[in-house]
Structures are given as structure tokens and as C-alpha cells.
Design a protein around this motif. Structure first.
Motif, mmCIF file in Angstrom:
data_model
loop_
_atom_site.group_PDB
_atom_site.id
_atom_site.type_symbol
_atom_site.label_atom_id
_atom_site.label_comp_id
_atom_site.label_asym_id
_atom_site.label_seq_id
_atom_site.Cartn_x
_atom_site.Cartn_y
_atom_site.Cartn_z
ATOM 1 N N UNK A 102 0.820 -1.218 0.000
ATOM 2 C CA UNK A 102 0.000 0.000 0.000
ATOM 3 C C UNK A 102 0.851 1.264 0.000
ATOM 4 N N UNK A 103 2.128 1.161 -0.409
ATOM 5 C CA UNK A 103 3.067 2.275 -0.258
ATOM 6 C C UNK A 103 2.618 3.537 -0.992
ATOM 7 N N UNK A 104 1.835 3.379 -2.074
ATOM 8 C CA UNK A 104 1.401 4.558 -2.833
ATOM 9 C C UNK A 104 0.497 5.465 -2.010
ATOM 10 N N UNK A 105 -0.173 4.902 -1.004
ATOM 11 C CA UNK A 105 -1.102 5.690 -0.189
ATOM 12 C C UNK A 105 -0.567 5.930 1.225
ATOM 13 N N UNK A 106 0.685 5.549 1.490
ATOM 14 C CA UNK A 106 1.233 5.627 2.847
ATOM 15 C C UNK A 106 2.307 6.699 2.924
ATOM 16 N N UNK A 107 2.324 7.513 4.000
ATOM 17 C CA UNK A 107 3.431 8.462 4.187
ATOM 18 C C UNK A 107 4.728 7.714 4.486
ATOM 19 N N UNK A 108 5.823 8.268 4.037
ATOM 20 C CA UNK A 108 7.118 7.597 4.196
ATOM 21 C C UNK A 108 7.449 7.318 5.656
ATOM 22 N N UNK A 109 7.119 8.268 6.531
ATOM 23 C CA UNK A 109 7.465 8.109 7.952
ATOM 24 C C UNK A 109 6.811 6.890 8.581
ATOM 25 N N UNK A 110 5.643 6.489 8.063
ATOM 26 C CA UNK A 110 4.934 5.347 8.652
ATOM 27 C C UNK A 110 5.651 4.030 8.392
ATOM 28 N N UNK A 111 6.596 3.998 7.443
ATOM 29 C CA UNK A 111 7.355 2.773 7.176
ATOM 30 C C UNK A 111 8.125 2.313 8.399
ATOM 31 N N UNK A 112 8.568 3.271 9.213
ATOM 32 C CA UNK A 112 9.439 2.911 10.332
ATOM 33 C C UNK A 112 8.674 2.318 11.515
ATOM 34 N N UNK A 113 7.343 2.423 11.516
ATOM 35 C CA UNK A 113 6.566 1.784 12.591
ATOM 36 C C UNK A 113 6.689 0.270 12.541
ATOM 37 N N UNK A 114 6.392 -0.404 11.413
ATOM 38 C CA UNK A 114 6.596 -1.859 11.398
ATOM 39 C C UNK A 114 8.064 -2.265 11.523
ATOM 40 N N UNK A 115 8.977 -1.444 10.988
ATOM 41 C CA UNK A 115 10.394 -1.781 11.119
ATOM 42 C C UNK A 115 10.822 -1.827 12.576
ATOM 43 N N UNK A 116 10.356 -0.862 13.364
ATOM 44 C CA UNK A 116 10.768 -0.847 14.768
ATOM 45 C C UNK A 116 9.961 -1.823 15.621
ATOM 46 N N UNK A 117 8.789 -2.240 15.147
ATOM 47 C CA UNK A 117 8.106 -3.361 15.803
ATOM 48 C C UNK A 117 8.922 -4.637 15.637
ATOM 49 N N UNK A 118 9.504 -4.812 14.446
ATOM 50 C CA UNK A 118 10.416 -5.942 14.233
ATOM 51 C C UNK A 118 11.608 -5.848 15.187
#
Length: 524
Positions: A102-118
Motif C-alpha cells: 500500500x506504499x502509494x497511499x502511505x506516508x514515508x514516515x509510517x514505514x518505520x513503525x513496522x520496522x521498529x516493531x520488528x
């Protein structure tokens, strides 16, 4: 209940845990090894920003085990920590896969939420699983009082095969997943590691009835102990001016009594109860390890290069090999794990006998000497990387920017192979050193200390990049070493700089090793 043993000498539960750990490495490397390419090519971040983001993320991932280890060793237990953290791990992987779709509709900053959950999930999962696996050896067959030398040799063998297992998983993650991500898309490329991690956790649960659990008779509170050790050191310094220890000093010394290891062994282990009573407390134990820990940070900085600037080097070199086949730059990270997989089985059969001839020691080298050999090899790897990058820049400036006139990506293989060989010595040695140098009630914290070296090393790597960029921008006389322009970037200078800092770090490490006193010499 004790587990049945396989022909390899390890219990079935121990073998299962090693297999589960290898699948976890496949999932993690399936995300981490090609993350720089994802951030630069798809998220459209600059090279330096992406490298700093990857280094910071890796640093947080490696630092969080310190917090989870305290939870596992002091306030919870290792098995429960594994199960809780694995749930967060899987949730983070699912979130990352969803973001890629869903990256086309997601702000770039939100990518780091799942990364840091990992990061949070792995921070609890990795050290607890490794310490839990080593516990199976110590308690299997109901013989916790076996000879110290036998336990040490078996645990040394466990850490070698543990690293062999996780490198096998890393090999698949580096090679297969980077190819799928570059050719079939990032959604599928992140979905496969997610499914593999979920299956591995299910397999771990299925083996629950075979596991043995270490019961600690005395509660361990390492945070309070460290605080007491620091207070004691400060109070002693203040009281020296009076010639006699103060009342506060005496009180703190009484509070800093060592914790027993929860074992029923006494004189059978070759050490008397009085010797155990004189062992340092847990706070002093951690503070005693800090000098060695600090000198290993530059090795951790070099450890970051394959997933950052080595990959960037590969992106600027000729990658086609004919037949329309293009090699993903991250795939060369497989050379590291292949080197480890090939050399690890030969370590006891070939390398140790050769080292015995040189050192006249039964084990060939002790654990600190093993770490030092790997540190030297990592310096050589950076020198080779600098020479190759200098040659690439020279050809580019002479013949132009056409890919066909550049060096093939296979020129990078020697630096990858050298780092793989250095890992066999240093990383395995670090695992054994930090596990064996702490009381048995702190074994998860010992593993976390080993992992935290790479965490702080990642932060240090990001800091070095920022400082060098700032110096380049303010001086105005030299091009940025990390420039996206292939004609202006000077990664070779950065590699020479790392080689210099690592050489200094090794010299300090060698001096410290001369005066280091093993508290459990019989175990090492």
C-alpha cells in the motif's frame, strides 16, 4: 523432562532451537540485507540518509536485547519472553508487508513503525532463544554438575553450530530474497519472510514438551546490582581522601554480595564454596567487561558495511553476467555466509590443529585470541575494499560512466569473503566470551551484551557518516565522500578511515587482554 540425544551429541530440543534460529535469520536477513536498495530505489531516500536509517535501525535492534534480557533473567523467564516477543516480531513483519503493498497511499514516515516493531520483537526473541538453547546443554540428562572443562567445550561447540545455523538462514535470506525483491516485487519479497517466521514459531511451540527450564533459586536484580556497583566505586573514590572506608562504603560492599548461580554443585566442580563467595557481584561483572566491550565497537562498525556501503558499491558496478541475468547487489552478502558455512566445519578439524602448532596450547587459541584474529582480518577486509573502490573510481574517471567500462561486481568478493572469515573468529568468540564471563543467573544478559556491541556499533557508524558529511560540507574544499554522484563519491577514503580506527581499536584490545583476569578460568 530431559530430551533424547541425537547422534551429534546435542539433545533434540537443542537441535530444534538451532533450526528455529536459522529460520528467524532467514526472515530478518530477508528484510535487512536489501533494505538500503528499498529505501533508495523505491522510497527515494538519498544514499547517506538511507545508510544512516539502516544503521540506526540495526543499532536499535541490537540494543533492545539489553532491556529484554533484564526482563527474561530477573522479572520473567526466557521461554515466556520468547513467546511474547515472537508475537511482536510477526506483527511487525505483517505490517511491513502491508506497507509495501500500500506504499502509494502511505506516508514515508509510517514505514518505520513496522520496522521498529520488528526491532522490539527481535530484541526479546534473539538473546532469549540463544540463552535458552545453551541452557538445554547445561541441564540435559540431569547432570548440571558435569566437569567444568566438559561443559565449556560443549558450549563452545554449541555456539559454533548456532552460528553455522543462523548463517545458513542468512545465506538464503541474502540470496533468494534479494533476488525475489528485485525481480518479483517487494510485497512478495516481504511476505515470504513473514510466513517463514510464523512457521518457525509454530515449530518452536510444538517442541515445548521436550524443553528443560532452568529454575533460579535466588532472584537476580542486575539493574539494582549495577547501580550499587557504581555507587560503591564513587563512594570509594570519595573516601580515599580520608584514609579509611566510610560507613556508606562498608554498607554498599555488604549489599554488593555476589549472587549464586542456582546450581547445587560445590566442591565437585573443582572450586570451593569460599572461592564462590569471593566471586564478583553482577554489577561488578558487567563493569569489568566494559573495556573489552568498548574495543569491539569498531569491529561492529565494519560489520555494518556489507548492508550499507558495500551494497552501494555493487550498485555502481557492472552486474550483468550474460543471458539477461543481473545480479542484485545485496546478493553478494551471501559470500559472507558461504564463507562461514564452508569454514565453520573445518575450524575444529583444520584451523585448531594448525593453531596448536603455533601456540602450543591445547585449544589452539583462547577465546580472546580468537576474537583478536578476527579483528585483524576485518582490518584487512577494509584495506581490500578501499583498494577496489579506488580502482573503480580511477576507471570511471578515465573511461567515462558507461557500465561496460566499469569493474564487474565480482571484484567485491574478496572483501566479503574476508569479513566472513573474520566472523568465524570474532563473532563466535564474542558469543562464548560474553556468555561464559557472567554468572549463570545472567546468561541472557551476557548474550544481550554481545548483541549490544553491534547495536552501539550501528549508532557509531551513523554518527561517523554524519560527522564526515558535516566536515565535507563546511570545508567546501573536498567532495562529499558519500555523494550520490559516482564521480564525486570517495568511499575508498571512508574505508581507509575505518581501517585506521579499527587498527587503533585492535591495539587497545590487545593491551587489555594482557591484563584481563578470567573470574572462571576453569571454564575458559
Amino acid at each position: 523432562m530431559a530430551s533424547e540425544k541425537s547422534s551429534s551429541g546435542f539433545s533434540k530440543s537443542c537441535i530444534l532451537i538451532i533450526a528455529v534460529a536459522s529460520v528467524e535469520r532467514f526472515a530478518y536477513k530477508g528484510v535487512a540485507s536489501n533494505l538500503l536498495s528499498y529505501l533508495t530505489d523505491h522510497v527515494k531516500m538519498s544514499t547517506s540518509s538511507a545508510a544512516k536509517s539502516v544503521s540506526t535501525w540495526s543499532g536499535v535492534t541490537s540494543m533492545l536485547p539489553l532491556a529484554s534480557a533484564i526482563l527474561a533473567d530477573s522479572y520473567w523467564d526466557r521461554y515466556s519472553t520468547i513467546m511474547a516477543s515472537s508475537l511482536l516480531y510477526i506483527v511487525g513483519l505483517v505490517g511491513l508487508t502491508s506497507w509495501a503493498l500500500l506504499c502509494a497511499w502511505m506516508p514515508t514516515s509510517s514505514l518505520f513503525l513496522p520496522l521498529y516493531l520488528i526491532s522490539i520483537g527481535q530484541g526479546g526473541y534473539n538473546p532469549s532463544l540463544q540463552a535458552f538453547g545453551a541452557d538445554q546443554l547445561e541441564l540435559e540428562d540431569g547432570l548440571p554438575c558435569s566437569t567444568e572443562q566438559g561443559k565449556s567445550d560443549k558450549k563452545s561447540l554449541f555456539f559454533q553450530w548456532w552460528y553455522f545455523g543462523i548463517c545458513s538462514g542468512s545465506l538464503l535470506g541474502n540470496s533468494i530474497m534479494s533476488y525475489i525483491q528485485d525481480t518479483s516485487g517487494w510485497g512478495l519479497g516481504f511476505a515470504i519472510p513473514t510466513g517463514a517466521m510464523a512457521i518457525s514459531v509454530a515449530c518452536f511451540l510444538c517442541g515445548s514438551r521436550f524443553y528443560v527450564h532452568k529454575q533460579l533459586k535466588i532472584p537476580n536484580r542486575p539493574v539494582e546490582s549495577i547501580i550499587q556497583a557504581v555507587k560503591l566505586a564513587v563512594t570509594k573514590i570519595k573516601s580515599k581522601s580520608h584514609g579509611l572506608p566510610s560507613r556508606d562504603t562498608v554498607e554498599l560492599e555488604l549489599q554488593e554480595k555476589p549472587l549464586k548461580d542456582g546450581s547445587d554443585c560445590s566442591t565437585s566442580s573443582g572450586r570451593s564454596n569460599s572461592a564462590a563467595d569471593e566471586a564478583p557481584g553482577v554489577g561488578k561483572t558487567i563493569l569489568r567487561l566494559l573495556p573489552i566491550w568498548t574495543t569491539l565497537l569498531m569491529f561492529a562498525v565494519i560489520f555494518q558495511q556489507p548492508v550499507t556501503f558495500f551494497t552501494r558499491q555493487g550498485m555502481m558496478m557492472r552486474r550483468s553476467i550474460g543471458g539477461g541475468i543481473t545480479i542484485p547487489p545485496a546478493m553478494l552478502q551471501s559470500a559472507i555466509t558461504i564463507s562461514i558455512i564452508l569454514i565453520m566445519p573445518l575450524y575444529d578439524k583444520l584451523i585448531i590443529p594448525l593453531l596448536r602448532l603455533l601456540t602450543r596450547q591445547e585449544k589452539g587459541v583462547n577465546v580472546l585470541q580468537r576474537i583478536g584474529i578476527g579483528m585483524c582480518l576485518s582490518v584487512v577486509a577494509m584495506v581490500v575494499a578501499a583498494v577496489v573502490e579506488s580502482k573503480r573510481i580511477g576507471i570511471l574517471r578515465t573511461e567515462g560512466s558507461q557500465l561496460d567500462s566499469q569493474l564487474t561486481i565480482f571484484w567485491l568478493l574478496p572483501q566479503y569473503v574476508l569479513l566472513g572469515i573474520s566472523d568465524v573468529f570474532t563473532v563466535v568468540g564474542m558469543q562464548e566470551f560474553f556468555y561464559m564471563e557472567v554468572p549463570t543467573t545472567m546468561r541472557t544478559i551476557g548474550i544481550a551484551l554481545y548483541l549490544s556491541v553491534f547495536g552501539v556499533g550501528s549508532f557509531l557508524s551513523a554518527l561517523l557518516i554524519s560527522v564526515l558529511e558535516w566536515i565535507s560540507n563546511t570545508s567546501g574544499k573536498h567532495h562529499n565522500w558519500f555523494s550520490d554522484d559516482t564521480r564525486e563519491g570517495r568511499l575508498d577514503n571512508y574505508y581507509w578511515f575505518l581501517a585506521l580506527l579499527s587498527s587503533i581499536s585492535f591495539l587497545i584490545f590487545a593491551c587489555l587482554c594482557r591484563y584481563y583476569n578470567h573470574p572462571n578460568a576453569a571454564e575458559n
